[in-house]
Design a protein around this motif. Structure first.
Motif, PDB file in Angstrom:
ATOM      1  N   UNK A   1     -12.764  -5.052   5.148  1.00  0.00           N
ATOM      2  CA  UNK A   1     -14.193  -6.101   4.354  1.00  0.00           C
ATOM      3  C   UNK A   1     -14.261  -6.127   2.776  1.00  0.00           C
ATOM      4  N   UNK A   2     -14.411  -4.744   2.944  1.00  0.00           N
ATOM      5  CA  UNK A   2     -14.898  -4.496   1.110  1.00  0.00           C
ATOM      6  C   UNK A   2     -14.096  -4.924   0.182  1.00  0.00           C
ATOM      7  N   UNK A   3     -12.079  -4.962   0.361  1.00  0.00           N
ATOM      8  CA  UNK A   3     -11.872  -4.509  -0.650  1.00  0.00           C
ATOM      9  C   UNK A   3     -10.635  -5.632   0.066  1.00  0.00           C
ATOM     10  N   UNK A   4     -10.808  -6.534   0.422  1.00  0.00           N
ATOM     11  CA  UNK A   4      -9.355  -7.331   0.686  1.00  0.00           C
ATOM     12  C   UNK A   4      -8.153  -6.722   1.487  1.00  0.00           C
ATOM     13  N   UNK A   5      -7.157  -8.184   0.359  1.00  0.00           N
ATOM     14  CA  UNK A   5      -6.229  -7.446   0.790  1.00  0.00           C
ATOM     15  C   UNK A   5      -5.763  -6.069   0.056  1.00  0.00           C
ATOM     16  N   UNK A   6      -5.051  -5.352   0.606  1.00  0.00           N
ATOM     17  CA  UNK A   6      -4.812  -3.871  -0.020  1.00  0.00           C
ATOM     18  C   UNK A   6      -3.309  -3.560  -0.206  1.00  0.00           C
ATOM     19  N   UNK A   7      -2.201  -3.273  -0.769  1.00  0.00           N
ATOM     20  CA  UNK A   7      -0.956  -2.753  -0.960  1.00  0.00           C
ATOM     21  C   UNK A   7      -0.676  -1.543  -0.548  1.00  0.00           C
ATOM     22  N   UNK A   8      -1.027  -0.522   0.486  1.00  0.00           N
ATOM     23  CA  UNK A   8      -0.381   0.642  -0.085  1.00  0.00           C
ATOM     24  C   UNK A   8       0.422   1.458   0.097  1.00  0.00           C
ATOM     25  N   UNK A   9       0.918   2.916  -0.162  1.00  0.00           N
ATOM     26  CA  UNK A   9       1.951   3.388  -0.080  1.00  0.00           C
ATOM     27  C   UNK A   9       1.938   4.845   0.825  1.00  0.00           C
ATOM     28  N   UNK A  10       2.169   4.429   1.992  1.00  0.00           N
ATOM     29  CA  UNK A  10       1.997   5.861   3.875  1.00  0.00           C
ATOM     30  C   UNK A  10       1.977   6.744   3.319  1.00  0.00           C
ATOM     31  N   UNK A  11       2.501   7.473   2.110  1.00  0.00           N
ATOM     32  CA  UNK A  11       3.497   8.761   1.852  1.00  0.00           C
ATOM     33  C   UNK A  11       2.842   9.934   2.848  1.00  0.00           C
ATOM     34  N   UNK A  12       4.019   9.579   3.605  1.00  0.00           N
ATOM     35  CA  UNK A  12       3.487  11.358   4.579  1.00  0.00           C
ATOM     36  C   UNK A  12       2.700  11.248   5.956  1.00  0.00           C
ATOM     37  N   UNK A  13       1.950  10.155   5.580  1.00  0.00           N
ATOM     38  CA  UNK A  13       0.963   8.938   6.881  1.00  0.00           C
ATOM     39  C   UNK A  13       1.824   9.838   8.017  1.00  0.00           C
ATOM     40  N   UNK A  14       2.993   8.921   8.272  1.00  0.00           N
ATOM     41  CA  UNK A  14       4.590   9.516   9.412  1.00  0.00           C
ATOM     42  C   UNK A  14       4.957   9.973   9.248  1.00  0.00           C
ATOM     43  N   UNK A  15       5.250  11.455   8.538  1.00  0.00           N
ATOM     44  CA  UNK A  15       6.491  12.124   7.432  1.00  0.00           C
ATOM     45  C   UNK A  15       6.742  12.318   9.066  1.00  0.00           C
ATOM     46  N   UNK A  16       8.116  12.557   8.476  1.00  0.00           N
ATOM     47  CA  UNK A  16       8.950  13.146   9.733  1.00  0.00           C
ATOM     48  C   UNK A  16       9.101  14.857   9.772  1.00  0.00           C
TER      49      UNK A  16
ATOM     50  N   UNK B   1      -3.838   1.439  -9.708  1.00  0.00           N
ATOM     51  CA  UNK B   1      -3.594   0.200  -9.389  1.00  0.00           C
ATOM     52  C   UNK B   1      -3.496  -0.604  -8.340  1.00  0.00           C
ATOM     53  N   UNK B   2      -3.250  -2.202  -8.487  1.00  0.00           N
ATOM     54  CA  UNK B   2      -3.038  -2.791  -7.569  1.00  0.00           C
ATOM     55  C   UNK B   2      -2.666  -1.941  -6.309  1.00  0.00           C
ATOM     56  N   UNK B   3      -1.617  -0.833  -6.832  1.00  0.00           N
ATOM     57  CA  UNK B   3      -0.649  -0.542  -5.851  1.00  0.00           C
ATOM     58  C   UNK B   3      -1.496   1.063  -5.306  1.00  0.00           C
ATOM     59  N   UNK B   4      -2.228   1.155  -4.115  1.00  0.00           N
ATOM     60  CA  UNK B   4      -2.845   2.318  -3.322  1.00  0.00           C
ATOM     61  C   UNK B   4      -2.293   3.213  -2.741  1.00  0.00           C
ATOM     62  N   UNK B   5      -2.520   4.032  -2.623  1.00  0.00           N
ATOM     63  CA  UNK B   5      -1.734   5.372  -1.725  1.00  0.00           C
ATOM     64  C   UNK B   5      -2.347   5.708  -0.974  1.00  0.00           C
ATOM     65  N   UNK B   6      -1.706   5.404   0.300  1.00  0.00           N
ATOM     66  CA  UNK B   6      -2.669   5.853   1.398  1.00  0.00           C
ATOM     67  C   UNK B   6      -2.926   6.904   1.836  1.00  0.00           C
TER      68      UNK B   6
END
Length: 226
Positions: free
Chosen positions: A7-22, A45-50
């Motif tokens: 709602x506050x940042x619109x469309x965001x592309x992020x790298x989900x590094x480690x969020x579902x790491x094996x 940058x436009x590419x964020x890290x989750x």
């Protein structure tokens, strides 16, 4: 890589590094479409890290509702500029998902039409329900053509056109007649096409293909005779 709609940042592309790491404890809830989440993001940058994710209470979409949600997501990812907030559209998206959870086919179609019209308005190409040439109010007893980005004009030639009555009902958010929803579907398709850069939306195509496969699988086998 994940696409998020905030709602506050619109469309965001992020790298989900480690969020579902094996092999290690995840740093948040598993990522699934249509699930409201509280997330942490870093990066300039436009590419964020989750960095973490926490799912909020939700009811899953199934069947036609799931495909309809995928359609909404495709519209968001295809037509919204990244990093620009669209709070009103986000609220409309959330409202549409809430409707889809329990809606029948007719209610689902109306929810999609409302979101499409709001999306066009929010990206600066809203449909103005007046006759553009000559400029005058629409009349229920007339028929009109719609030219994307130019507007309505009196019906001419063999074009199928739209009834003035249906257009006035769409403008009033009155979707009680089946003919109104059908007109709304054709209208938004015409209005959206110039903004798709020649690439058709994939979700409707995939849904039709899946429906054909399910129909074929449900047909009883018959034995031939010689």
């Amino acid at each position: 890589m994940v696409d998020l709609f905030s709602r506050t940042h619109g469309r965001v592309t992020a790298v989900a590094k480690g969020v579902r790491a094996m092999g290690r404890k995840p740093r948040g809830a598993p990522l699934h479409p249509f699930v409201p989440m509280a997330v942490g993001l870093t990066g300039r940058s436009d590419l964020k890290t989750l960095t973490h994710s926490e799912a909020q209470p939700f009811r899953p979409l199934t069947g036609l509702a799931w495909w309809s949600g995928c359609y909404l997501n495709e519209l968001v990812t295809r037509l919204l500029r990244p990093g620009e907030p669209y709070p009103e559209l986000f609220d409309g998206y959330s409202a549409a998902l809430s409707v889809l959870v329990e809606a029948g086919p007719g209610e689902t179609a109306v929810a999609l039409r409302r979101f499409e019209l709001l999306l066009l308005e929010q990206i600066g190409y809203g449909i103005e329900f007046v006759c553009a040439a000559p400029r005058q109010p629409l009349r229920a007893d007339r028929r009109y053509e719609y030219v994307a980005e130019l507007g309505f004009r009196p019906h001419q030639g063999d074009a199928k056109g739209f009834s003035g009555q249906a257009l006035l009902q769409i403008a009033a958010n009155d979707w009680g007649r089946r003919e109104t929803e059908a007109a709304g579907r054709r209208l938004v398709q015409t209005a959206l096409t110039p903004h798709l850069q020649g690439r058709a939306l994939r979700t409707p195509q995939m849904y039709r293909a899946a429906a054909r496969l399910m129909h074929a699988a449900s047909e009883p086998e018959t034995e031939g005779c010689s």
